[in-house]
Scaffold this motif. Structure first.
Motif, PDB file in Angstrom:
ATOM      1  N   ASN A 135       0.817  -1.209   0.000  1.00 11.19           N
ATOM      2  CA  ASN A 135       0.000   0.000   0.000  1.00 11.19           C
ATOM      3  C   ASN A 135       0.857   1.268   0.000  1.00 11.19           C
ATOM      4  O   ASN A 135       1.592   1.532   0.956  1.00 11.19           O
ATOM      5  CB  ASN A 135      -0.899  -0.014   1.243  1.00 11.19           C
ATOM      6  N   TYR A 137      -0.074   4.178   0.494  1.00  9.09           N
ATOM      7  CA  TYR A 137      -0.605   5.099   1.492  1.00  9.09           C
ATOM      8  C   TYR A 137      -0.549   4.513   2.908  1.00  9.09           C
ATOM      9  O   TYR A 137      -1.212   5.024   3.821  1.00  9.09           O
ATOM     10  CB  TYR A 137      -2.054   5.451   1.165  1.00  9.09           C
ATOM     11  N   ASN A 142      -3.136   3.578   7.025  1.00  6.96           N
ATOM     12  CA  ASN A 142      -3.949   2.673   6.224  1.00  6.96           C
ATOM     13  C   ASN A 142      -3.342   1.276   6.244  1.00  6.96           C
ATOM     14  O   ASN A 142      -2.123   1.118   6.260  1.00  6.96           O
ATOM     15  CB  ASN A 142      -4.042   3.165   4.774  1.00  6.96           C
ATOM     16  N   THR A 143      -4.195   0.277   6.203  1.00  5.40           N
ATOM     17  CA  THR A 143      -3.741  -1.102   6.240  1.00  5.40           C
ATOM     18  C   THR A 143      -4.283  -1.867   5.032  1.00  5.40           C
ATOM     19  O   THR A 143      -5.248  -1.448   4.383  1.00  5.40           O
ATOM     20  CB  THR A 143      -4.209  -1.809   7.524  1.00  5.40           C
ATOM     21  N   ALA A 146      -4.197  -1.519  -1.481  1.00  5.69           N
ATOM     22  CA  ALA A 146      -4.882  -0.287  -1.886  1.00  5.69           C
ATOM     23  C   ALA A 146      -5.190  -0.331  -3.372  1.00  5.69           C
ATOM     24  O   ALA A 146      -4.433  -0.890  -4.172  1.00  5.69           O
ATOM     25  CB  ALA A 146      -4.025   0.941  -1.574  1.00  5.69           C
ATOM     26  N   PHE A 185      -7.525   3.104   1.875  1.00  8.98           N
ATOM     27  CA  PHE A 185      -7.236   4.458   2.374  1.00  8.98           C
ATOM     28  C   PHE A 185      -8.381   4.954   3.272  1.00  8.98           C
ATOM     29  O   PHE A 185      -8.827   6.087   3.174  1.00  8.98           O
ATOM     30  CB  PHE A 185      -6.943   5.440   1.236  1.00  8.98           C
ATOM     31  N   GLY A 187      -8.054   4.993   6.612  1.00  8.10           N
ATOM     32  CA  GLY A 187      -7.484   5.356   7.907  1.00  8.10           C
ATOM     33  C   GLY A 187      -7.825   6.766   8.334  1.00  8.10           C
ATOM     34  O   GLY A 187      -8.518   7.516   7.638  1.00  8.10           O
ATOM     35  N   SER A 201     -13.665   4.607   1.714  1.00 10.70           N
ATOM     36  CA  SER A 201     -12.957   3.444   1.204  1.00 10.70           C
ATOM     37  C   SER A 201     -13.443   2.190   1.916  1.00 10.70           C
ATOM     38  O   SER A 201     -14.136   2.261   2.939  1.00 10.70           O
ATOM     39  CB  SER A 201     -11.442   3.630   1.422  1.00 10.70           C
ATOM     40  N   ASP A 202     -13.120   1.021   1.337  1.00 16.15           N
ATOM     41  CA  ASP A 202     -13.396  -0.278   1.952  1.00 16.15           C
ATOM     42  C   ASP A 202     -14.877  -0.504   2.212  1.00 16.15           C
ATOM     43  O   ASP A 202     -15.262  -0.997   3.257  1.00 16.15           O
ATOM     44  CB  ASP A 202     -12.581  -0.429   3.251  1.00 16.15           C
TER      45      ASP A 202
END
Length: 419
Positions: A135, A137, A142-143, A146, A185, A187, A201-202
């Motif tokens: 990732n 970012y 962030n984990t 991405a 992204f 986070g 995101s996610d």
């Protein structure tokens, strides 16, 4: 007719559930049929099959009853680099977790009488896909991997009217289906820059719909020259509600307007040349055209004036040649060039969407199986293009530069049946 109905039904459904394409002219397709691919997308005045609906529906008036179906395989190479970043994001990043994408297309032409011709085409308009296992970012809280995935598909019924012996006008509906997802992204840093941090995101896949129109004109002043013009309206699509904290105007992601003109000239009985000019107004779509700078003018992600990818409008120039090598074999070649939509001060967010390719080289061929059937192949190489960042990463994100690179290989195969 029963077979044809089933064939069309399958072809309509297939693109809607296919994986994302990665288009080549920004995020639009550079060509909408395999024959057109061999000519680098010159199709506004070069009417070869039913997928002319996607470029200039007025071309229907010059076609017989037919069905065309094709498959195109995209293999993009997406890379990004971050340098000089104060937060430690520096490194090389490979966005190619998925390397191959398959896009089907199908079209049908039905002359109603001597003046009116109907048709329908189903095709991928374009899309964007990246997936970075590493990732870029990650340092911003962030984990996981991405990337983004965007698919756009059209169903386009059309009518063309040959209102004079050598001229036609046409109208096509552009019925849009699009699907989007983003990851990697969500986070605190990006979430804190959003009007709705839980919807940036996610969130998995989200769907959107819309309807627009394409109008076309064509003329054959003599037996050697063909002219064409086409205009596609902007499509105000329904919002991606799951991503209302990412895209401007609470998840709004429209399709920009485009328009163009073309010319095809028969130099000899065996050789013709074609050229197109196309304009795509990406900046009219706020989620695409707004710059990241908006974030520092108190416009968070997802707000009415929220940041986008900072893409510019582009001009596209195409030229091609078609050669009738024998009674059964047709050869094609072409070259296209487009302006750079991604400016070097907007590369940071475009790590997710590095649509930076500008030049395409294409070759193709058609083999006539018999009086009614033919098969076509085409290969396109999108030359590697790199955009070096310049003041591209804001100080609030540690400064430095984001550099983007992309190239592509595209292979298409199609089958055509004339009735």
């Amino acid at each position: 007719m029963k077979y044809l109905s089933s064939f069309i039904s399958i072809a309509v459904i297939a693109p809607l559930f296919s994986t994302s394409a990665f288009a080549t002219t920004g995020y639009f397709m550079h060509a909408y049929s395999v024959k057109s691919q061999g000519n680098a997308g010159t199709a506004i005045a070069n009417f070869q099959d039913s997928l002319t609906i996607a470029s200039n529906p007025a071309g229907l008036s010059w076609l017989d009853k037919r069905v065309d179906a094709g498959l195109t395989i995209f293999s993009p190479d997406r890379e990004s680099e971050i340098t000089g970043n104060g937060y430690g994001a520096n490194g090389q990043y490979d966005g190619n977790s998925r390397k191959y994408f398959v896009i089907p297309d199908v079209g049908y032409v039905h002359p109603v009488n001597e003046q009116v011709t109907a048709g329908i085409a189903v095709y991928g308009n374009g899309g964007m896909n990246t997936n970075y296992k590493n990732n870029p970012y990650a340092v911003y809280d962030n984990t996981g991997s991405a990337g983004i995935s965007l698919t756009q598909a059209f169903i386009s019924p059309a009518l063309s009217w040959k209102y004079a012996e050598n001229q036609s006008i046409a109208l096509a509906a552009n019925i849009l289906y699009q699907r989007f997802s983003a990851q990697g992204f969500a986070g605190d840093v990006f979430g804190g820059a959003s009007s709705n941090g839980a919807a940036i995101s996610d969130r998995g896949n989200d769907d959107s719909y819309g309807v627009g129109a394409r109008i076309g004109w064509s003329a054959k002043p003599n037996d050697k020259l063909t002219l064409g013009a086409s205009y596609s309206s902007k499509i105000n699509a329904s919002r991606f509600k799951k991503y209302e904290g990412l895209f401007a105007k609470q998840g709004d992601f429209d399709v920009p307007e485009s328009y163009g003109v073309g010319l095809n000239y028969q130099l000899t009985p065996a050789l013709s040349v074609a050229t197109d000019y196309l304009r795509i107004n990406y900046s009219d779509v706020d989620s695409v055209g707004n710059k990241l700078d908006q974030l520092f003018a108190n416009n968070k992600f997802g707000t009415t004036q929220g940041p986008g990818f900072g893409w510019d409008d582009i001009n596209v120039y195409k030229i091609s040649a078609t050669y009738q090598a024998s009674e059964k074999l047709t050869l094609r070649a072409g070259y296209s060039y487009n302006d750079q939509p991604v400016k070097n001060d907007q590369t940071f967010l475009n790590i997710l969407a590095p649509g930076v390719v500008q030049e395409h080289l294409s070759v193709g061929a058609t083999w006539q199986l018999d009086d009614q059937q033919n098969v076509s192949v085409a290969y396109t190489h999108a030359l590697k293009e790199t955009v070096q960042g310049n003041n591209s990463i804001p100080a609030d994100f540690g400064g430095g530069e984001a550099n983007l690179s992309m190239s592509q290989n595209i292979l298409g195969v199609s089958y055509s049946l004339n009735f």
